[in-house]
Design a protein around this motif. Structure first.
Motif, PDB file in Angstrom:
ATOM      1  N   UNK A 237       0.838  -1.203   0.000  1.00  0.00           N
ATOM      2  CA  UNK A 237       0.000   0.000   0.000  1.00  0.00           C
ATOM      3  C   UNK A 237       0.869   1.248   0.000  1.00  0.00           C
ATOM      4  N   UNK A 238       2.022   1.166   0.676  1.00  0.00           N
ATOM      5  CA  UNK A 238       2.834   2.371   0.869  1.00  0.00           C
ATOM      6  C   UNK A 238       3.621   2.798  -0.360  1.00  0.00           C
ATOM      7  N   UNK A 239       3.870   1.900  -1.308  1.00  0.00           N
ATOM      8  CA  UNK A 239       4.719   2.236  -2.449  1.00  0.00           C
ATOM      9  C   UNK A 239       4.208   3.441  -3.231  1.00  0.00           C
ATOM     10  N   UNK A 240       2.917   3.458  -3.528  1.00  0.00           N
ATOM     11  CA  UNK A 240       2.344   4.568  -4.279  1.00  0.00           C
ATOM     12  C   UNK A 240       2.453   5.880  -3.544  1.00  0.00           C
ATOM     13  N   UNK A 241       2.278   5.836  -2.216  1.00  0.00           N
ATOM     14  CA  UNK A 241       2.378   7.062  -1.426  1.00  0.00           C
ATOM     15  C   UNK A 241       3.813   7.589  -1.408  1.00  0.00           C
ATOM     16  N   UNK A 242       4.771   6.692  -1.211  1.00  0.00           N
ATOM     17  CA  UNK A 242       6.176   7.101  -1.229  1.00  0.00           C
ATOM     18  C   UNK A 242       6.553   7.677  -2.589  1.00  0.00           C
ATOM     19  N   UNK A 243       6.020   7.092  -3.654  1.00  0.00           N
ATOM     20  CA  UNK A 243       6.323   7.581  -5.003  1.00  0.00           C
ATOM     21  C   UNK A 243       5.843   9.021  -5.191  1.00  0.00           C
ATOM     22  N   UNK A 312       1.164   8.270   5.817  1.00  0.00           N
ATOM     23  CA  UNK A 312       1.664   8.354   4.443  1.00  0.00           C
ATOM     24  C   UNK A 312       0.556   8.756   3.482  1.00  0.00           C
ATOM     25  N   UNK A 313      -0.636   8.240   3.698  1.00  0.00           N
ATOM     26  CA  UNK A 313      -1.800   8.578   2.880  1.00  0.00           C
ATOM     27  C   UNK A 313      -2.044  10.081   2.928  1.00  0.00           C
ATOM     28  N   UNK A 317      -1.594  12.752  -0.119  1.00  0.00           N
ATOM     29  CA  UNK A 317      -2.723  13.577  -0.538  1.00  0.00           C
ATOM     30  C   UNK A 317      -2.321  15.040  -0.629  1.00  0.00           C
ATOM     31  N   UNK A 318      -1.584  15.512   0.347  1.00  0.00           N
ATOM     32  CA  UNK A 318      -1.166  16.912   0.349  1.00  0.00           C
ATOM     33  C   UNK A 318      -0.207  17.206  -0.801  1.00  0.00           C
ATOM     34  N   UNK A 319       0.684  16.274  -1.080  1.00  0.00           N
ATOM     35  CA  UNK A 319       1.611  16.463  -2.195  1.00  0.00           C
ATOM     36  C   UNK A 319       0.871  16.431  -3.526  1.00  0.00           C
ATOM     37  N   UNK A 320      -0.012  15.463  -3.692  1.00  0.00           N
ATOM     38  CA  UNK A 320      -0.773  15.339  -4.940  1.00  0.00           C
ATOM     39  C   UNK A 320      -1.658  16.549  -5.159  1.00  0.00           C
ATOM     40  N   UNK A 321      -2.167  17.100  -4.088  1.00  0.00           N
ATOM     41  CA  UNK A 321      -3.018  18.286  -4.153  1.00  0.00           C
ATOM     42  C   UNK A 321      -2.314  19.429  -4.877  1.00  0.00           C
TER      43      UNK A 321
END
Length: 586
Positions: A237-243, A312-313, A317-321
């Motif tokens: 689950x964490x891989x996408x968030x770290x990316x 991490x989620x 989210x904040x970075x993607x925002x």
């Protein structure tokens, strides 16, 4: 009035820096009803398959209080309010001007010895590079030639993050390997992912990948593991968030905003978030996950809503925002992200937070409450509070507990979740202060002789057998079960704590061969199955050193608490005048 900012603000805030700009008030009402919760797919390191072992291996650059006490305290007045925490992100620019007359770092090591250790770490990191078509695309998990490779000869997404940050923080930066890594893992995301007869979600990122040589096609190929080869067959689950977090770090450091704006990169971000923001049956804004879906990639009882994944989620989210473009479906997705951020931060701050006062409240909880006015919203039975917690919880301090779900609270301390919560501003400044207060109050338990304890306390006896399934690698005070991991690459907000922890690491890390982890209640012994020359440990040390140096104005002025910017500069060959360069957004 001071403005609180953390590392995340430098990654997710594109507005010009203005120390006089007021900070919006924290959410005080429950916004959970404003959203619909979503499901997620949930890697761990596993042995190589026999077929893969026949092919050419990865190429590297060099070729190779008791309950009675609590009862007495019940009903007592409110504790003293937490002091504000200037370290949780004071937005201060400064210059570091260390006297060249300093000859020791305070732990008995001369500057020349420390510089030699730093140079060794950079050399080992460079040698861990993995190349694909003559371009660096990541770093090996470990380079222990005296141990079976298993899957430590692969590039793990989560393990590469400290390596990537170290390369970005270097001056001049070495961003090529980070960019190549981001693009190659994005390419792997597009593969069809099947385990037996089941197809995984399109947005799942790999846990790891390796470079092999295909003799039939006479060229190098990438082979990815999405959980199908993992011991527990669990997707990461964490891989996408770290990316996403690393992508944002890259763009802020290099100003290469064009990378994040590429259509394929925008699509990759959306695919990851769609896995997490899709409609489901959950009534919480947190992500439901399986055991072994994160850094703790073996069975350790973290199933449900583990704090590491939630932090991490939130960070992702904040970075993607900040990176998503509003064109087409981007605007709708950004609105969903905004709602989820508000709901998630409220939920974590309210229900995961534990300090002496809250522990006392839970101890006095009534059960079987049925109404919207229920205080014990998750119907937690007070008798389920473990005995160790009454002695562990100090009057000063607090932390985010490991898991919250119906009738269950996992009261264990989890390092990564709490540190990421500070970095991402998931916790309030007062809570961030309390977490650091806890570390200081329980230094021997959480730091010991080798920072940092990844979980506390360790599972033992019947509980260990039941929770881990007799896992021989996660015995008490070992590996994920209370082991000490020398990767203190988190800016704690108190330079003296970080400095002390780093100095502890410097006493042994290099001499012990940069091991993966340490065993024992205080972290005294090299882990019984720890790999040597673990890239995570090497790069974690470098990041910690650079982050602490950026805040080492405290060596000149011990009152000055400043927040780290991901774009430090540091010449490891000498302690001389250096100025960290702060990046503002576009």
């Amino acid at each position: 009035m001071s403005t609180y900012k953390t590392l995340t603000d430098y990654l997710v805030d594109d507005s010009p820096e203005d120390p006089d700009t007021p900070v919006p008030a924290k959410q005080t009402t429950d916004p959970v009803d404003d959203y619909k919760h979503e499901k997620s797919s949930c890697g761990e390191k596993s042995p190589e398959s026999s077929e893969a072992s026949k092919t050419k291996s990865t190429r590297t650059q060099n070729g190779e209080s008791s309950s009675e006490d609590l009862k007495a305290a019940a009903g007592a007045g409110k504790p003293t309010a937490f002091k504000t925490c200037p370290s949780v992100g004071m937005n201060l620019a400064f210059e570091v001007n260390l006297s060249p007359g300093i000859r020791s770092n305070g732990n008995g090591h001369s500057n020349s010895e420390i510089n030699a250790m730093v140079e060794e770490a950079w050399d080992k990191l460079k040698k861990s590079y993995v190349y694909f078509n003559q371009k660096p695309v990541g770093t090996l998990a470990a380079m222990d030639t005296n141990a079976e490779a298993l899957n430590y000869n692969q590039v793990f997404v989560r393990d590469f993050v400290p390596s990537g940050l170290a390369c970005l923080m270097k001056d001049p930066h070495e961003a090529e390997v980070v960019k190549n890594f981001l693009l190659k893992t994005l390419h792997l995301q597009g593969w069809e992912k099947r385990i037996d007869n089941f197809t995984l979600g399109e947005g799942v990122m790999p846990a790891s990948f390796k470079v092999l040589y295909d003799p039939h096609r006479e060229k190098e190929i990438l082979v990815a593991d999405f959980g199908g080869s993992a011991i527990g067959r669990v997707a990461p689950v964490d891989s996408g968030f770290w990316w996403i977090i690393l992508l944002r770090s890259y763009t802020k450091r290099t100003h290469d905003y064009a990378l994040a704006e590429l259509p394929e990169v925008q699509k990759g971000i959306k695919l990851i978030l769609n896995l997490c923001l899709s409609d489901g049956f959950d009534t919480f804004p947190t992500l439901l996950c399986a055991d072994g879906c994160s850094m703790i990639d073996r069975r350790m009882g973290i199933y449900g809503y583990p704090i590491e994944i939630q932090a991490l989620f939130y960070f992702a989210l904040r970075c993607a925002q900040q990176m998503l473009k509003p064109e087409r479906d981007g605007k709708e997705l950004i609105e969903r992200i905004d709602k989820r951020i508000k709901a998630l931060s409220y939920h974590i701050q309210k229900y995961y937070w534990l300090d002496f006062t809250q522990l006392n409240n839970i101890y006095r909880y009534k059960t079987e409450e049925y109404s919207h006015t229920a205080v014990n919203k998750f119907n937690v039975i007070p008798e389920s509070i473990p005995d160790w917690l009454f002695d562990f919880m100090p009057l000063r301090g607090g932390y985010l507990i490991g898991n919250v779900s119906p009738a269950r609270m996992d009261f264990r301390w989890f390092l990564v979740g709490n540190c990421i919560a500070i970095l991402s501003s998931l916790v309030t400044p007062a809570q961030a202060t309390a977490i650091m207060d806890l570390v200081e109050e329980r230094w021997e338990d959480l730091i010991g002789e080798m920072p940092l304890k990844i979980t506390y306390p360790a599972l033992e006896g019947h509980e260990w057998r039941l929770v881990t399934g007799f896992d021989p690698k996660n015995t008490r005070w070992s590996y994920h079960n209370g082991g000490s991991w020398p990767a203190a690459c988190i800016k704690t907000g108190r330079p003296q704590i970080a400095k002390r922890a780093i100095e502890l690491s410097e006493q042994r890390l290099s001499k012990d061969g940069w091991p993966e982890y340490y065993d024992g209640k205080t972290g005294r012994y090299v882990g019984k199955q720890a790999r040597k020359y673990q890239t995570w440990s090497i790069s974690g040390y470098l990041v910690a050193k650079m982050m602490n140096f950026a805040s080492s104005g405290a060596l000149v002025n011990p009152i000055l608490d400043v927040e780290i910017v991901v774009t430090n500069t540091w010449d490891p060959s000498q302690y001389q005048h250096t100025t960290p360069h702060k990046i503002t957004g576009r």
